[in-house]
Design a protein around this motif. Structure first.
Motif, PDB file in Angstrom:
ATOM      1  N   ALA A   1      -1.127  34.992 -23.788  1.00 39.72           N
ATOM      2  CA  ALA A   1      -0.441  34.494 -24.993  1.00 39.72           C
ATOM      3  C   ALA A   1      -0.125  33.005 -24.868  1.00 39.72           C
ATOM      4  O   ALA A   1      -0.364  32.223 -25.799  1.00 39.72           O
ATOM      5  CB  ALA A   1       0.823  35.311 -25.245  1.00 39.72           C
ATOM      6  N   SER A   2       0.396  32.613 -23.721  1.00 41.17           N
ATOM      7  CA  SER A   2       0.804  31.209 -23.570  1.00 41.17           C
ATOM      8  C   SER A   2      -0.398  30.302 -23.282  1.00 41.17           C
ATOM      9  O   SER A   2      -0.248  29.089 -23.197  1.00 41.17           O
ATOM     10  CB  SER A   2       1.835  31.093 -22.445  1.00 41.17           C
ATOM     11  OG  SER A   2       1.222  31.487 -21.234  1.00 41.17           O
ATOM     12  N   ARG A   3      -1.574  30.883 -23.140  1.00 40.99           N
ATOM     13  CA  ARG A   3      -2.766  30.072 -22.833  1.00 40.99           C
ATOM     14  C   ARG A   3      -3.614  29.795 -24.082  1.00 40.99           C
ATOM     15  O   ARG A   3      -4.539  28.978 -24.048  1.00 40.99           O
ATOM     16  CB  ARG A   3      -3.626  30.761 -21.759  1.00 40.99           C
ATOM     17  CG  ARG A   3      -2.850  31.043 -20.473  1.00 40.99           C
ATOM     18  CD  ARG A   3      -3.731  31.695 -19.429  1.00 40.99           C
ATOM     19  NE  ARG A   3      -4.752  30.796 -18.936  1.00 40.99           N
ATOM     20  CZ  ARG A   3      -4.585  29.913 -17.962  1.00 40.99           C
ATOM     21  NH1 ARG A   3      -3.408  29.809 -17.375  1.00 40.99           N
ATOM     22  NH2 ARG A   3      -5.577  29.140 -17.583  1.00 40.99           N
ATOM     23  N   ILE A   4      -3.304  30.507 -25.193  1.00 41.64           N
ATOM     24  CA  ILE A   4      -4.085  30.331 -26.426  1.00 41.64           C
ATOM     25  C   ILE A   4      -3.638  29.045 -27.122  1.00 41.64           C
ATOM     26  O   ILE A   4      -2.434  28.815 -27.303  1.00 41.64           O
ATOM     27  CB  ILE A   4      -3.871  31.543 -27.373  1.00 41.64           C
ATOM     28  CG1 ILE A   4      -4.386  32.826 -26.715  1.00 41.64           C
ATOM     29  CG2 ILE A   4      -4.554  31.312 -28.726  1.00 41.64           C
ATOM     30  CD1 ILE A   4      -4.068  34.101 -27.497  1.00 41.64           C
ATOM     31  N   LYS A   5      -4.603  28.218 -27.489  1.00 39.19           N
ATOM     32  CA  LYS A   5      -4.240  26.974 -28.193  1.00 39.19           C
ATOM     33  C   LYS A   5      -3.668  27.322 -29.569  1.00 39.19           C
ATOM     34  O   LYS A   5      -2.607  26.878 -29.963  1.00 39.19           O
ATOM     35  CB  LYS A   5      -5.474  26.083 -28.342  1.00 39.19           C
ATOM     36  CG  LYS A   5      -5.226  24.755 -29.043  1.00 39.19           C
ATOM     37  CD  LYS A   5      -6.511  23.909 -29.044  1.00 39.19           C
ATOM     38  CE  LYS A   5      -6.434  22.688 -29.913  1.00 39.19           C
ATOM     39  NZ  LYS A   5      -5.620  21.609 -29.338  1.00 39.19           N
TER      40      LYS A   5
ATOM     41  N   ASN B   1      -9.642  31.883 -17.469  1.00 40.29           N
ATOM     42  CA  ASN B   1     -10.467  30.963 -16.682  1.00 40.29           C
ATOM     43  C   ASN B   1     -10.493  29.538 -17.222  1.00 40.29           C
ATOM     44  O   ASN B   1     -10.700  28.595 -16.472  1.00 40.29           O
ATOM     45  CB  ASN B   1     -11.911  31.483 -16.593  1.00 40.29           C
ATOM     46  CG  ASN B   1     -11.980  32.699 -15.678  1.00 40.29           C
ATOM     47  OD1 ASN B   1     -11.069  32.931 -14.893  1.00 40.29           O
ATOM     48  ND2 ASN B   1     -13.031  33.482 -15.794  1.00 40.29           N
ATOM     49  N   ARG B   2     -10.334  29.399 -18.525  1.00 36.80           N
ATOM     50  CA  ARG B   2     -10.345  28.056 -19.128  1.00 36.80           C
ATOM     51  C   ARG B   2      -8.962  27.428 -18.986  1.00 36.80           C
ATOM     52  O   ARG B   2      -7.956  28.150 -18.903  1.00 36.80           O
ATOM     53  CB  ARG B   2     -10.669  28.173 -20.617  1.00 36.80           C
ATOM     54  CG  ARG B   2     -12.080  28.668 -20.870  1.00 36.80           C
ATOM     55  CD  ARG B   2     -12.878  27.547 -21.404  1.00 36.80           C
ATOM     56  NE  ARG B   2     -14.298  27.764 -21.324  1.00 36.80           N
ATOM     57  CZ  ARG B   2     -15.183  26.886 -21.747  1.00 36.80           C
ATOM     58  NH1 ARG B   2     -14.785  25.749 -22.273  1.00 36.80           N
ATOM     59  NH2 ARG B   2     -16.462  27.120 -21.649  1.00 36.80           N
ATOM     60  N   PRO B   3      -8.875  26.101 -19.019  1.00 33.85           N
ATOM     61  CA  PRO B   3      -7.549  25.480 -18.936  1.00 33.85           C
ATOM     62  C   PRO B   3      -6.628  25.991 -20.054  1.00 33.85           C
ATOM     63  O   PRO B   3      -7.075  26.204 -21.190  1.00 33.85           O
ATOM     64  CB  PRO B   3      -7.856  23.990 -19.135  1.00 33.85           C
ATOM     65  CG  PRO B   3      -9.308  23.838 -18.793  1.00 33.85           C
ATOM     66  CD  PRO B   3      -9.970  25.136 -19.119  1.00 33.85           C
TER      67      PRO B   3
ATOM     68  N   PRO C   1     -13.298  24.371 -28.122  1.00 34.37           N
ATOM     69  CA  PRO C   1     -13.824  25.690 -27.736  1.00 34.37           C
ATOM     70  C   PRO C   1     -13.175  26.789 -28.579  1.00 34.37           C
ATOM     71  O   PRO C   1     -11.946  26.868 -28.665  1.00 34.37           O
ATOM     72  CB  PRO C   1     -13.407  25.834 -26.268  1.00 34.37           C
ATOM     73  CG  PRO C   1     -12.714  24.575 -25.885  1.00 34.37           C
ATOM     74  CD  PRO C   1     -12.369  23.833 -27.122  1.00 34.37           C
ATOM     75  N   ILE C   2     -14.023  27.631 -29.181  1.00 29.22           N
ATOM     76  CA  ILE C   2     -13.484  28.717 -30.019  1.00 29.22           C
ATOM     77  C   ILE C   2     -14.123  30.054 -29.653  1.00 29.22           C
ATOM     78  O   ILE C   2     -15.253  30.116 -29.184  1.00 29.22           O
ATOM     79  CB  ILE C   2     -13.692  28.469 -31.552  1.00 29.22           C
ATOM     80  CG1 ILE C   2     -15.192  28.378 -31.904  1.00 29.22           C
ATOM     81  CG2 ILE C   2     -12.965  27.219 -32.010  1.00 29.22           C
ATOM     82  CD1 ILE C   2     -15.455  28.384 -33.422  1.00 29.22           C
TER      83      ILE C   2
END
Ligand code: BDR
Ligand code: CA
Length: 324
Positions: free
Chosen positions: A154-158, A126-128, A16-17
């Protein structure tokens, strides 16, 4: 999300991007490459002011989605100006519309009503955690505003994969600075200092990916709409840099972002520290890369320096040929 590859029977997880962009002819090619690539799930495209003002970049993004035959793509308008500095644009490179070259119809697909910065925040919350990649092709304003408004993203961005900066190659808008970073150096500084996995694709790399006459001819010969339109975009885009650098073709910057995600083996890189100059008038927006690790600054980015240009253009052509 899992999709079955009917031809091979192999199950492939899509990446997902979110594409953050200021189209721009090279942004347009990057968007086409993303929309043509089954490896990606394009969650949305957020436009930002950069090459031209926001009213044009959001419209241009929609024009490209329609060219690709993907009018269902969600396009959002984000920041109208950089965080601190006044907007600097690049009509001298991209033309008055930002997308000069082909004649593309006015888009009929809608612009989403949600503010692009809020779309970024909402998607990441909302996304994992650790699943969504940000592909940034313009000034980093939208993403930095999102981080300031909701630091938990910040900590949720792949990973952030960004076209921007230049070190050994110098700058392209000033002797020291590359355009995307120069337009909003404060935003770039925020993104690079937020402990987010970061890939930087600077001019050192993109200046090797030249739109030679032979490579453009390949797009021109395609039997779909997107191929010849890409050739028109590239022929307009390259004229400025051909004159400037005296090369056969100009650098094709932004599609390198998608190519790095699709074929990382086409690139050479190092894990190093990148800092952004935000104070000095002379070197405003310079990306200071500690390539030789002469400081004890912690590496904060994978910085690309080399690209297999043949492999890159093969990938781009093969994918764009599959579009409408
Ligand atoms: C970058 O600046 C813009 O003009 C291009 O679209 C690219 O993102 C290159 O310096
Ligand atoms: Ca761009």
């Amino acid at each position: 999300m899992l999709k079955t590859q009917q031809d091979t029977g192999i199950t492939m997880a899509k990446l997902p991007i979110i594409i953050d962009t200021d189209p721009g002819q090279d942004d347009a090619l990057a968007i086409l490459l993303a929309l043509a690539s089954p490896e990606f799930e394009v969650l949305g495209i957020t436009a930002v002011a950069g090459n031209v003002p926001l009213a044009l970049t959001e419209k241009n993004a929609r024009k490209i989605c329609e060219l690709a035959g993907k009018p269902e793509t969600k396009v959002f308008a984000g920041a109208v100006r950089p965080m601190v500095r006044s907007l600097v644009t690049a009509e001298h490179v991209h033309g008055r519309t930002g997308l000069d070259g082909p004649v593309l119809p006015e888009p009929t697909m809608p612009l989403q009503s949600q503010y692009g910065v809020d779309f970024i925040i909402e998607t990441l919350m909302n996304r994992p955690a650790g699943t969504v990649t940000l592909c940034t092709l313009g000034p980093l304003t939208n993403l930095a505003l999102a981080i300031v408004k909701e630091p938990r993203i910040a900590s949720r961005i792949k990973r952030i994969v960004a076209m921007g900066g230049g070190f050994f190659e110098g700058g392209n808008i000033t002797p020291a600075a590359e355009f995307n970073i120069y337009v909003d150096p404060h935003a770039a500084r925020i993104c690079l200092s937020s402990d987010i996995p970061f890939t930087l694709i600077p001019l050192d790399c993109t200046h090797q990916a030249l739109t030679s006459a032979k490579r453009v001819a390949r797009f021109r010969a395609m039997k779909n709409k997107s191929g010849p339109a890409s050739a028109d975009l590239l022929e307009f885009f390259e004229r400025f840099d051909e004159q400037k650098y005296g090369t056969d073709g100009g650098p094709l910057h932004d599609p390198c972002v998608m190519a790095w995600l699709l074929r990382p083996e086409l690139f050479t890189s190092r894990e190093v520290n990148v800092a952004v100059e935000c104070e000095s008038d002379l070197t405003m927006g310079m990306t200071v890369v500690d390539w030789w690790r002469v400081t004890d600054r912690k590496p904060n980015a994978t910085v690309c320096r080399g690209i297999n240009a043949e492999g890159f253009f093969d990938l781009l052509s093969e994918r764009i040929e599959t579009l409408a």
